[in-house]
Design a protein around this motif. Structure first.
Motif, short mmCIF file in Angstrom:
data_model
loop_
_atom_site.label_atom_id
_atom_site.label_comp_id
_atom_site.label_asym_id
_atom_site.label_seq_id
_atom_site.Cartn_x
_atom_site.Cartn_y
_atom_site.Cartn_z
N ILE A 207 0.84 -1.20 0.00
CA ILE A 207 0.00 0.00 0.00
C ILE A 207 0.88 1.25 0.00
O ILE A 207 0.61 2.20 -0.72
CB ILE A 207 -0.97 0.00 1.20
CG1 ILE A 207 -2.02 -1.11 1.02
CG2 ILE A 207 -1.65 1.36 1.36
CD1 ILE A 207 -2.87 -1.35 2.25
N ALA A 208 1.93 1.23 0.81
CA ALA A 208 2.84 2.37 0.87
C ALA A 208 3.43 2.64 -0.51
O ALA A 208 3.52 3.80 -0.95
CB ALA A 208 3.95 2.09 1.88
N LYS A 209 3.79 1.59 -1.21
CA LYS A 209 4.36 1.75 -2.55
C LYS A 209 3.30 2.28 -3.51
O LYS A 209 3.57 3.16 -4.32
CB LYS A 209 4.90 0.42 -3.04
CG LYS A 209 5.63 0.51 -4.34
CD LYS A 209 6.22 -0.84 -4.74
CE LYS A 209 6.87 -0.73 -6.10
NZ LYS A 209 7.34 -2.01 -6.58
N GLN A 210 2.09 1.76 -3.42
CA GLN A 210 1.00 2.19 -4.30
C GLN A 210 0.67 3.66 -4.11
O GLN A 210 0.42 4.38 -5.06
CB GLN A 210 -0.28 1.38 -4.01
CG GLN A 210 -0.24 -0.05 -4.44
CD GLN A 210 -0.39 -0.21 -5.92
OE1 GLN A 210 -1.08 0.56 -6.58
NE2 GLN A 210 0.27 -1.20 -6.47
N LEU A 211 0.64 4.11 -2.86
CA LEU A 211 0.21 5.46 -2.54
C LEU A 211 1.38 6.44 -2.38
O LEU A 211 1.17 7.59 -2.02
CB LEU A 211 -0.64 5.45 -1.26
CG LEU A 211 -1.89 4.57 -1.30
CD1 LEU A 211 -2.64 4.67 0.02
CD2 LEU A 211 -2.80 4.93 -2.46
N ASP A 212 2.59 5.95 -2.60
CA ASP A 212 3.79 6.77 -2.48
C ASP A 212 3.91 7.42 -1.10
O ASP A 212 4.12 8.63 -0.97
CB ASP A 212 3.85 7.84 -3.58
CG ASP A 212 4.03 7.23 -4.95
OD1 ASP A 212 4.75 6.21 -5.06
OD2 ASP A 212 3.46 7.76 -5.92
N ILE A 213 3.73 6.59 -0.07
CA ILE A 213 3.90 7.03 1.32
C ILE A 213 4.85 6.05 1.99
O ILE A 213 5.18 5.01 1.42
CB ILE A 213 2.54 7.10 2.07
CG1 ILE A 213 1.83 5.74 2.07
CG2 ILE A 213 1.65 8.17 1.46
CD1 ILE A 213 0.54 5.70 2.87
N THR A 214 5.26 6.37 3.20
CA THR A 214 6.13 5.45 3.92
C THR A 214 5.31 4.28 4.46
O THR A 214 4.10 4.37 4.64
CB THR A 214 6.84 6.14 5.10
OG1 THR A 214 5.86 6.54 6.06
CG2 THR A 214 7.65 7.34 4.63
N GLU A 215 6.01 3.18 4.72
CA GLU A 215 5.32 2.01 5.27
C GLU A 215 4.74 2.33 6.65
O GLU A 215 3.64 1.91 6.99
CB GLU A 215 6.27 0.82 5.36
CG GLU A 215 5.59 -0.45 5.80
CD GLU A 215 6.51 -1.65 5.78
OE1 GLU A 215 6.06 -2.72 6.23
OE2 GLU A 215 7.67 -1.54 5.35
#
Length: 172
Positions: free
Chosen positions: A140-148
């Motif tokens: 999800i972090a990768k998909q939304l370009d946020i940190t884990e």
């Protein structure tokens, strides 16, 4: 579309992506344009969303189903919001958190669906990506370009808010 197909190894993935592309490109553009109100920005957002879809094509089962539609809309919505915020920061010093996705009308839905509709779009995205689409917090972090860590925290907050809404609505 050729650029996206070059990202995939198997013919099956390419065929699946082509169906997703042809089926949802108009919807994705509509969602992006509704948030950005700019044709060129909407096209850029749809392009970057399709790159994410191509990277995760193996996670998509049936290319033409409500689950896939939800997934592509969630991705393009998030990309559009990110661009909207970046443009606002560039054009002014104000940071707007007002635009957080497309609101869902809770008419004609009951139970958990009504409670989900009352969540903020960001929380709804996290819940759907994790529990409906089966993505991990890292994915999800990768998909939304946020940190884990941010994805984990958003997941916790979304679950707590959904639980609170369910209790208020008498669903639990």
């Amino acid at each position: 579309m050729f650029v996206y197909l070059m990202m995939m190894d198997s013919q099956e993935d390419q065929s699946k992506f082509e169906k997703v592309y042809l089926t949802y490109r108009g919807l994705m553009y509509h969602v992006a344009y509704k948030i950005l109100n700019n044709k060129h920005d909407a096209e850029d957002v749809v392009h970057s969303a399709f790159i994410k879809v191509a990277e995760n094509i193996q996670k998509i089962g049936d290319p033409v189903c409500p689950k896939t539609q939800n997934y592509v809309v969630t991705i393009v919505e998030n990309k559009a919001i990110d661009l909207y915020r970046a443009n606002k920061r560039k054009n002014s010093s104000l940071y707007l958190d007002e635009i957080s996705g497309i609101e869902v009308e809770a008419t004609r839905v009951h139970g958990l669906a009504a409670c989900m509709a009352k969540l903020t779009p960001r929380y709804r995205q996290i819940i759907l990506l994790k529990y409906y689409h089966g993505f991990s917090c890292k994915e999800i972090a990768k998909q939304l370009d946020i940190t884990e860590a941010n994805a984990i925290k958003l997941d916790q907050r979304a679950k707590n808010k959904l639980l609170q809404i369910c209790r208020e609505e008498g669903v639990l």
